[in-house]
Structures are given as structure tokens and as C-alpha cells.
Scaffold this active site. Structure first.
Site, PDB file in Angstrom:
ATOM      1  N   GLU A 145       0.333  -1.342  -0.038  1.00 12.44           N
ATOM      2  CA  GLU A 145      -0.271  -0.526  -0.005  1.00 12.44           C
ATOM      3  C   GLU A 145       0.618   1.286   0.238  1.00 12.44           C
ATOM      4  O   GLU A 145       0.275   1.910  -0.735  1.00 12.44           O
ATOM      5  CB  GLU A 145      -1.109   0.081   1.151  1.00 12.44           C
ATOM      6  CG  GLU A 145      -1.583  -1.224   1.643  1.00 12.44           C
ATOM      7  CD  GLU A 145      -2.807  -0.973  -0.165  1.00 12.44           C
ATOM      8  OE1 GLU A 145      -3.090  -2.551  -0.510  1.00 12.44           O
ATOM      9  OE2 GLU A 145      -2.957  -0.841  -0.883  1.00 12.44           O
ATOM     10  N   HIS A 150       1.785   2.176  -3.264  1.00 16.15           N
ATOM     11  CA  HIS A 150       1.065   3.002  -3.962  1.00 16.15           C
ATOM     12  C   HIS A 150       1.613   4.537  -3.968  1.00 16.15           C
ATOM     13  O   HIS A 150       1.036   5.005  -4.897  1.00 16.15           O
ATOM     14  CB  HIS A 150      -0.401   1.758  -3.974  1.00 16.15           C
ATOM     15  CG  HIS A 150      -1.155   1.241  -4.941  1.00 16.15           C
ATOM     16  ND1 HIS A 150      -0.365   0.989  -6.120  1.00 16.15           N
ATOM     17  CD2 HIS A 150      -1.020  -0.371  -4.277  1.00 16.15           C
ATOM     18  CE1 HIS A 150      -1.312   0.148  -6.351  1.00 16.15           C
ATOM     19  NE2 HIS A 150      -1.681  -0.712  -5.391  1.00 16.15           N
TER      20      HIS A 150
HETATM   21  O1  LIG Z   1      -3.732  -1.749  -3.458  1.00 19.18           O
HETATM   22  C1  LIG Z   1      -4.045  -3.164  -2.403  1.00 19.18           C
HETATM   23  N1  LIG Z   1      -4.171  -3.860  -3.786  1.00 19.18           N
HETATM   24  O2  LIG Z   1      -3.843  -3.636  -4.714  1.00 19.18           O
HETATM   25  C2  LIG Z   1      -5.366  -5.168  -2.987  1.00 19.18           C
HETATM   26  C3  LIG Z   1      -4.447  -6.103  -3.152  1.00 19.18           C
HETATM   27  C4  LIG Z   1      -3.008  -6.020  -2.150  1.00 19.18           C
HETATM   28  C5  LIG Z   1      -2.070  -7.265  -1.888  1.00 19.18           C
HETATM   29  C6  LIG Z   1      -1.867  -7.577  -3.224  1.00 19.18           C
HETATM   30  C7  LIG Z   1      -0.453  -8.566  -2.187  1.00 19.18           C
HETATM   31  C8  LIG Z   1       0.010  -8.148  -0.712  1.00 19.18           C
HETATM   32  C9  LIG Z   1      -1.676  -6.520  -0.489  1.00 19.18           C
HETATM   33  C10 LIG Z   1      -5.118  -7.351  -2.929  1.00 19.18           C
HETATM   34  O3  LIG Z   1      -6.060  -7.523  -1.347  1.00 19.18           O
HETATM   35  N2  LIG Z   1      -5.079  -8.599  -3.992  1.00 19.18           N
HETATM   36  N3  LIG Z   1      -5.081  -8.495  -4.605  1.00 19.18           N
HETATM   37  C11 LIG Z   1      -5.248  -8.736  -6.401  1.00 19.18           C
HETATM   38  C12 LIG Z   1      -6.134 -10.213  -5.757  1.00 19.18           C
HETATM   39  C13 LIG Z   1      -6.316 -10.470  -4.616  1.00 19.18           C
HETATM   40  C14 LIG Z   1      -6.667  -9.500  -3.813  1.00 19.18           C
HETATM   41  C15 LIG Z   1      -5.829 -10.600  -2.172  1.00 19.18           C
HETATM   42  O4  LIG Z   1      -5.004 -10.646  -2.099  1.00 19.18           O
HETATM   43  N4  LIG Z   1      -7.065 -10.478  -1.830  1.00 19.18           N
HETATM   44  C16 LIG Z   1      -6.951 -11.373  -0.230  1.00 19.18           C
HETATM   45  C17 LIG Z   1      -6.331 -11.806   0.148  1.00 19.18           C
HETATM   46  C18 LIG Z   1      -6.427 -12.452   1.144  1.00 19.18           C
HETATM   47  C19 LIG Z   1      -7.827 -12.939   1.612  1.00 19.18           C
HETATM   48  C20 LIG Z   1      -8.600 -12.071   0.648  1.00 19.18           C
HETATM   49  N5  LIG Z   1      -8.405 -11.362   0.141  1.00 19.18           N
HETATM   50 NI    NI Z   2      -2.607  -2.417  -5.004  1.00 18.68          NI
END
Ligand SMILES: O=CN(O)C[C@@H](CC1CCCC1)C(=O)N1NCCC[C@H]1C(=O)Nc1ccccn1
Ligand code: NI
Length: 181
Positions: free
Chosen positions: A152, A155
């Protein structure tokens, strides 16, 4: 909140502006909307109904606001919450030499394509930030919550996860890196 900005939109490559307090109504609402998005996206029924991709973090540039603010909602084991916070003007004040990476690599709600490869990050970090009330906090994080917050904070600097992946060998990583499953 379905209008998450996608890679290619300049806002994702800008250094976001510092946020001043007291928060404007607009920014306070944005913070609320971002956390609400994460909560809804992690609720199976709501996520299915509104076709939301589950997310554990969301940075303001991803909703088109180039300001230093990000929401994180990191689930722990058995439906617990490891970290629920809105990070305003976050700064990593210290970080471990120890490298860590998610075993499955990373994705991003703003990047529609899969980009395979390890994203090397610090296993432990200390971040200083202001919460929504403007109070300065300093917390130590490790492993998954630390990875999420680094993603984050990136970003807010216009960095995307795949910028860290080794171009020559995406699966190349420090021998003693901790792989987080
Ligand atoms: O900048 C913020 N973003 O881009 C949202 C991202 C942030 C994470 C990505 C890696 C570390 C932080 C995000 O959450 N994802 N990335 C894309 C699709 C999946 C989703 C995810 O990991 N989901 C999830 C994981 C565990 C439990 C529930 N949901
Ligand atoms: Ni992201």
C-alpha cells in the site's frame, strides 16, 4: 467503489500528496468508502452479489485520489482481524534486512494481468502514520501484514508490485528470504 483505477492511469504512477488535518469531508468519506470496500469485498455474500474482488488493502490512488491515505484490513486465522487501520501519511521508519515475499507472488486490484514472480519485501517494518483522528501512531509489523502495508505504501509513491520483480528471473530471490504462504 467498482471504479478502481487500472494500471495505465497516470494517477497510479504519481507520488501522492501529503494529507493535512483536519481531514476534509471529501477525504474522510474516501477513507470510509475504502474501508467499506475492503469489508464488503471480504464478505462472501456481498462480494458475490456485487462482483467484488476480495482485497486486503486499498490505496487512495486506486480510487483516483492522489493523496497519502490507504486502508488495510488484514484477516488473521479463524475470522479474526490481524490489522484494520487507515494509514494517513505513512512512513516506514525502520525495516529488517531480512527479506520476505509471498510464496504465491502478488497481485493488485489495479493490475488486471497476472504478473508471476517473487516480490521481495522487508519481513519486518516499523511504520509511523496518522490515523483518521490525526493522532500519530507507530506500529511494528511482520510477515503478511508487513507485506500488505509495504504494497500500500508503494502505491502512495507510484510504485506497483511488479516493479520489484526480477526481470531476468522472476523467481529469483535472496537465499534466506522468508516465503510467506
Ligand atoms: O493495493 C491494494 N490492492 O491492490 C489489493 C491487493 C493487496 C494485496 C496484494 C499483495 C499484498 C497486498 C489485494 O488484496 N489483492 N490483490 C489482487 C487480487 C487478490 C487480492 C488479495 O490478496 N485478496 C485477499 C487476500 C487474502 C484474503 C482476502 N483477500
Ligand atoms: Ni495494489
Amino acid at each position: 467503489m467498482n471504479d478502481i483505477t487500472r494500471d495505465g492511469n497516470d494517477v497510479l504512477r504519481k507520488r501522492a500528496d501529503k494529507v493535512t488535518f483536519p481531514l476534509s469531508d471529501e477525504y474522510a468519506k474516501a477513507a470510509q468508502d475504502m474501508m467499506e470496500y475492503l469489508k464488503n469485498s471480504q464478505d462472501k455474500k456481498i462480494a458475490e452479489k456485487y462482483h467484488l474482488r476480495a482485497g486486503v488493502g486499498l490505496a487512495a490512488p486506486q480510487i483516483g485520489l492522489s493523496i497519502q491515505m490507504a486502508a488495510v484490513l488484514v484477516p488473521g486465522p479463524d475470522n479474526t482481524i490481524d490489522l484494520e487501520e487507515t494509514l494517513v501519511n505513512p512512513v516506514i521508519v525502520s525495516q529488517s534486512v531480512q527479506v520476505a515475499a509471498l510464496e504465491e507472488g502478488e497481485g493488485c486490484l489495479s493490475v488486471d494481468k497476472e504478473v508471476p514472480g517473487y516480490v521481495p519485501r522487508h519481513d519486518r517494518i516499523t511504520i509511523r502514520y496518522q490515523n483518521l483522528d490525526g493522532e500519530t501512531k507507530q506500529i511494528k509489523l511482520r510477515d503478511y501484514p508487513a507485506i500488505v502495508c509495504q504494497h500500500e505504501i508503494d502505491h502512495l509513491k507510484g510504485t506497483l508490485f511488479y516493479d520489484h520483480i526480477n526481470k531476468q528471473n522472476p523467481m529469483d530471490i535472496d537465499d534466506n528470504a522468508i516465503l510467506i504462504g
